[in-house]
Design a protein around this motif. Structure first.
Motif, PDB file in Angstrom:
ATOM      1  N   GLU A 245       0.830  -1.203   0.000  1.00  0.00           N
ATOM      2  CA  GLU A 245       0.000   0.000   0.000  1.00  0.00           C
ATOM      3  C   GLU A 245       0.865   1.255   0.000  1.00  0.00           C
ATOM      4  O   GLU A 245       1.818   1.375   0.765  1.00  0.00           O
ATOM      5  CB  GLU A 245      -0.912  -0.006   1.234  1.00  0.00           C
ATOM      6  N   GLY A 246       0.541   2.178  -0.883  1.00  0.00           N
ATOM      7  CA  GLY A 246       1.273   3.433  -0.958  1.00  0.00           C
ATOM      8  C   GLY A 246       2.446   3.402  -1.915  1.00  0.00           C
ATOM      9  O   GLY A 246       3.127   4.408  -2.096  1.00  0.00           O
ATOM     10  N   LYS A 247       2.710   2.234  -2.533  1.00  0.00           N
ATOM     11  CA  LYS A 247       3.828   2.118  -3.463  1.00  0.00           C
ATOM     12  C   LYS A 247       3.310   1.830  -4.866  1.00  0.00           C
ATOM     13  O   LYS A 247       2.400   1.040  -5.054  1.00  0.00           O
ATOM     14  CB  LYS A 247       4.782   1.006  -3.026  1.00  0.00           C
ATOM     15  N   SER A 248       3.906   2.483  -5.852  1.00  0.00           N
ATOM     16  CA  SER A 248       3.492   2.288  -7.235  1.00  0.00           C
ATOM     17  C   SER A 248       4.396   1.303  -7.959  1.00  0.00           C
ATOM     18  O   SER A 248       4.095   0.866  -9.064  1.00  0.00           O
ATOM     19  CB  SER A 248       3.491   3.628  -7.982  1.00  0.00           C
ATOM     20  N   GLN A 249       5.526   0.964  -7.342  1.00  0.00           N
ATOM     21  CA  GLN A 249       6.426  -0.010  -7.933  1.00  0.00           C
ATOM     22  C   GLN A 249       7.221  -0.701  -6.836  1.00  0.00           C
ATOM     23  O   GLN A 249       7.182  -0.309  -5.682  1.00  0.00           O
ATOM     24  CB  GLN A 249       7.374   0.673  -8.927  1.00  0.00           C
ATOM     25  N   GLY A 250       7.935  -1.747  -7.220  1.00  0.00           N
ATOM     26  CA  GLY A 250       8.693  -2.502  -6.236  1.00  0.00           C
ATOM     27  C   GLY A 250       8.218  -3.941  -6.183  1.00  0.00           C
ATOM     28  O   GLY A 250       7.441  -4.403  -7.029  1.00  0.00           O
ATOM     29  N   ARG A 251       8.678  -4.646  -5.179  1.00  0.00           N
ATOM     30  CA  ARG A 251       8.355  -6.062  -5.057  1.00  0.00           C
ATOM     31  C   ARG A 251       6.913  -6.250  -4.580  1.00  0.00           C
ATOM     32  O   ARG A 251       6.470  -5.608  -3.637  1.00  0.00           O
ATOM     33  CB  ARG A 251       9.316  -6.716  -4.076  1.00  0.00           C
ATOM     34  N   SER A 252       6.192  -7.118  -5.247  1.00  0.00           N
ATOM     35  CA  SER A 252       4.797  -7.373  -4.880  1.00  0.00           C
ATOM     36  C   SER A 252       4.710  -8.547  -3.905  1.00  0.00           C
ATOM     37  O   SER A 252       5.639  -9.346  -3.785  1.00  0.00           O
ATOM     38  CB  SER A 252       3.964  -7.678  -6.127  1.00  0.00           C
ATOM     39  N   THR A 253       3.602  -8.633  -3.203  1.00  0.00           N
ATOM     40  CA  THR A 253       3.347  -9.764  -2.311  1.00  0.00           C
ATOM     41  C   THR A 253       2.284 -10.653  -2.943  1.00  0.00           C
ATOM     42  O   THR A 253       1.404 -10.177  -3.656  1.00  0.00           O
ATOM     43  CB  THR A 253       2.849  -9.290  -0.934  1.00  0.00           C
ATOM     44  N   VAL A 254       2.388 -11.943  -2.674  1.00  0.00           N
ATOM     45  CA  VAL A 254       1.448 -12.895  -3.258  1.00  0.00           C
ATOM     46  C   VAL A 254       0.431 -13.333  -2.209  1.00  0.00           C
ATOM     47  O   VAL A 254       0.767 -13.549  -1.046  1.00  0.00           O
ATOM     48  CB  VAL A 254       2.187 -14.127  -3.832  1.00  0.00           C
ATOM     49  N   ARG A 255      -0.803 -13.424  -2.626  1.00  0.00           N
ATOM     50  CA  ARG A 255      -1.880 -13.920  -1.777  1.00  0.00           C
ATOM     51  C   ARG A 255      -2.684 -14.933  -2.582  1.00  0.00           C
ATOM     52  O   ARG A 255      -2.619 -14.951  -3.814  1.00  0.00           O
ATOM     53  CB  ARG A 255      -2.768 -12.769  -1.285  1.00  0.00           C
ATOM     54  N   PHE A 256      -3.439 -15.755  -1.865  1.00  0.00           N
ATOM     55  CA  PHE A 256      -4.111 -16.870  -2.529  1.00  0.00           C
ATOM     56  C   PHE A 256      -5.622 -16.849  -2.284  1.00  0.00           C
ATOM     57  O   PHE A 256      -6.084 -16.474  -1.208  1.00  0.00           O
ATOM     58  CB  PHE A 256      -3.533 -18.196  -2.045  1.00  0.00           C
TER      59      PHE A 256
END
Length: 220
Positions: free
Chosen positions: A61-72
């Motif tokens: 939240e609050g970031k437009s780029q960078g490493r993403s997190t995975v959810r299922f």
């Protein structure tokens, strides 16, 4: 085919998803299963290959780029799997109770009440209660099961049908002036029966109503 362990993981994901109403992080699954988050991640990726869960990626939240997190998220295939398991469990319980009512004696009634206390699900408890009520009804004098069956079959609303049946049993108990320990137990659990009945969805209500009709058919 999924192993029992994989099914436990899938059930954990599904329960967390239903509870939170949002995609599930593998660390939450790890906490629920009491394992490392890396093990949880690996198993979830295996479930994804089998199309039982779908991976979704989110930026913090609050970031437009960078490493993403995975959810299922559990897929329709996962829900269909659990529905088949539940249907099979219900069929086993239903057939067992119908057989016991068909050949029932007072000893069977006491056994049913004992098992009813240990029923962990609303549908299971209500099924045991209905079987116990019917066994008790058959032991009373001056009761026409044919008339009761006719009234139940004439009832259009399945919920009303179940309520009518339980009310009939209570009324018959008062008429017969029975005050045994078994009657006391049955009376004390009527409120619990109604509470659980109110928690069931329409699919389970229909299952119970059809179960009651099948019980009456073998008891008459």
């Amino acid at each position: 085919m999924l192993t029992n362990r994989r099914k436990e993981f899938l059930k954990a994901v599904t329960e967390l998803y239903e509870e939170k109403k949002e995609p599930v992080h593998y660390s939450d699954v790890a906490e629920k299963m009491k394992i490392s988050k890396w093990t949880a991640y690996d198993v979830l990726k295996e479930l994804e290959k089998g199309e039982y869960v779908k991976a979704e990626y989110y930026l913090e939240e609050g970031k437009s780029q960078g490493r993403s997190t995975v959810r299922f998220v559990p897929t329709e295939k996962a829900y269909q799997l659990f529905e088949r398991v539940e249907n099979n469990e219900w069929k086993i319980l239903r057939d067992n109770l119908i057989d016991r009512v068909k050949n029932g004696k007072s000893a069977s009634l006491e056994e049913l009440l004992h098992e009813m206390f240990h029923a962990s699900k609303p549908l299971e408890f209500c099924a045991y209660a209905i079987a116990a009520f019917l066994l008790k009804l058959r032991m009373m004098t001056g009761i026409s099961l044919e008339s009761i069956e006719s009234n139940i079959l004439a009832c259009v609303n399945p919920t009303s049908s179940l309520i009518l049946f339980v009310g009939t049993v209570l009324g018959a108990s008062l008429y017969n002036r029975i005050k045994s320990d078994v009657d006391k137990v049955l009376s004390e659990n009527v409120k619990k029966f109604y509470t659980y009945l109110n928690e069931l969805d329409q699919k389970d209500i229909h299952l119970l109503n059809n179960f009651l009709k099948d019980l009456l058919a073998v008891a008459v």
